[in-house]
Write an enzyme that holds these catalytic residues in place. Sequence first.
Site, PDB file in Angstrom:
ATOM      1  N   ASP A 158     -44.371   3.075 -44.150  1.00 35.86           N
ATOM      2  CA  ASP A 158     -43.968   1.702 -43.840  1.00 35.86           C
ATOM      3  C   ASP A 158     -44.615   1.282 -42.524  1.00 35.86           C
ATOM      4  OD1 ASP A 158     -42.377  -0.599 -42.863  1.00 35.86           O
ATOM      5  OD2 ASP A 158     -41.098  -0.157 -44.566  1.00 35.86           O
ATOM      6  N   ASN A 187     -33.748  -2.364 -51.817  1.00 37.56           N
ATOM      7  CA  ASN A 187     -33.180  -3.705 -51.689  1.00 37.56           C
ATOM      8  C   ASN A 187     -33.587  -4.531 -52.907  1.00 37.56           C
ATOM      9  OD1 ASN A 187     -32.152  -3.169 -49.077  1.00 37.56           O
ATOM     10  ND2 ASN A 187     -34.141  -3.607 -48.152  1.00 37.56           N
ATOM     11  N   GLN A 191     -34.114  -7.953 -49.331  1.00 38.58           N
ATOM     12  CA  GLN A 191     -35.464  -7.707 -49.869  1.00 38.58           C
ATOM     13  C   GLN A 191     -36.431  -8.762 -49.347  1.00 38.58           C
ATOM     14  OE1 GLN A 191     -35.863  -7.866 -54.160  1.00 38.58           O
ATOM     15  NE2 GLN A 191     -37.798  -6.745 -54.125  1.00 38.58           N
ATOM     16  N   HIS A 208     -39.531  -1.303 -54.476  1.00 37.85           N
ATOM     17  CA  HIS A 208     -39.920  -0.180 -53.621  1.00 37.85           C
ATOM     18  C   HIS A 208     -38.682   0.525 -53.113  1.00 37.85           C
ATOM     19  CE1 HIS A 208     -39.543  -3.834 -51.206  1.00 37.85           C
ATOM     20  NE2 HIS A 208     -39.134  -3.067 -50.220  1.00 37.85           N
ATOM     21  N   HIS A 260     -37.291   2.755 -50.050  1.00 38.87           N
ATOM     22  CA  HIS A 260     -37.508   3.236 -48.688  1.00 38.87           C
ATOM     23  C   HIS A 260     -36.965   4.661 -48.616  1.00 38.87           C
ATOM     24  CE1 HIS A 260     -37.907  -0.854 -46.679  1.00 38.87           C
ATOM     25  NE2 HIS A 260     -37.289  -1.209 -47.796  1.00 38.87           N
TER      26      HIS A 260
HETATM   27  P1  AMP Z   1     -37.802  -4.866 -48.002  1.00 37.80           P
HETATM   28  O1  AMP Z   1     -36.997  -5.591 -46.955  1.00 37.80           O
HETATM   29  O2  AMP Z   1     -36.980  -3.808 -48.719  1.00 37.80           O
HETATM   30  O3  AMP Z   1     -38.517  -5.797 -48.929  1.00 37.80           O
HETATM   31  O4  AMP Z   1     -38.863  -4.043 -47.178  1.00 37.80           O
HETATM   32  C1  AMP Z   1     -40.217  -4.355 -47.100  1.00 37.80           C
HETATM   33  C2  AMP Z   1     -40.845  -3.320 -46.208  1.00 37.80           C
HETATM   34  O5  AMP Z   1     -42.244  -3.385 -46.400  1.00 37.80           O
HETATM   35  C3  AMP Z   1     -40.592  -3.516 -44.708  1.00 37.80           C
HETATM   36  O6  AMP Z   1     -39.951  -2.355 -44.185  1.00 37.80           O
HETATM   37  C4  AMP Z   1     -41.978  -3.720 -44.127  1.00 37.80           C
HETATM   38  O7  AMP Z   1     -42.145  -3.124 -42.867  1.00 37.80           O
HETATM   39  C5  AMP Z   1     -42.862  -3.077 -45.182  1.00 37.80           C
HETATM   40  N1  AMP Z   1     -44.228  -3.588 -45.256  1.00 37.80           N
HETATM   41  C6  AMP Z   1     -44.617  -4.876 -45.363  1.00 37.80           C
HETATM   42  N2  AMP Z   1     -45.959  -4.955 -45.411  1.00 37.80           N
HETATM   43  C7  AMP Z   1     -46.425  -3.687 -45.357  1.00 37.80           C
HETATM   44  C8  AMP Z   1     -47.728  -3.119 -45.361  1.00 37.80           C
HETATM   45  N3  AMP Z   1     -48.823  -3.879 -45.437  1.00 37.80           N
HETATM   46  N4  AMP Z   1     -47.840  -1.769 -45.287  1.00 37.80           N
HETATM   47  C9  AMP Z   1     -46.728  -0.998 -45.208  1.00 37.80           C
HETATM   48  N5  AMP Z   1     -45.471  -1.481 -45.195  1.00 37.80           N
HETATM   49  C10 AMP Z   1     -45.309  -2.805 -45.265  1.00 37.80           C
END
Ligand code: AMP
Length: 154
Positions: A37, A93, A100, A106, A108
Amino acid sequence: MSATTPPAGSSIFSRIIRGEVPSHRVYEDDRVVAFLDVGPLSRGHMLVVPREEQARLEDLSEESAAALGRVLPRLARALMKATGCTAYNILINNGKDAGQVVLHVHAHIIPKSSDGRGLTKEWRSSKLDPAEGAALANELRGALAGSAAPSTSA
Ligand code: AMP
């Protein structure tokens, strides 16, 4: 496709999976990719993403969901070995109201580090009323009986 639905394959995670956007890739197989992440809650925080682009878990095919679940223990073991963490949270999420941000399923994997970094959660539990529990479980069994799995998709 509605006017607000983004085109298939356009999510940031699909672009990472295709190698169009850089990432620190940790694992891949024919259905799932894992990478770090970019905004980690703790050292080693990674995302496990099905190649199949669905915004939400309930729309994911059973094949992709199985592949996602199958690799989690292995990734968790690697995370513990590499970071030395002894505790971690796994979080998916679903929906903006659940936090989300990226609309591509995805999971985590978030290590809980010894300095307290990691997932912090507010867990406001209540008490399940037995009669309400029985009625609700019955309703859920009924809903399950009428639900089909989403069709297979790569
Ligand atoms: P969510 O809130 O569950 O949708 O989490 C999205 C996650 O994606 C967040 O923790 C971000 O830091 C991560 N994220 C967004 N863009 C990238 C990226 N380009 N590479 C890696 N992680 C990312």
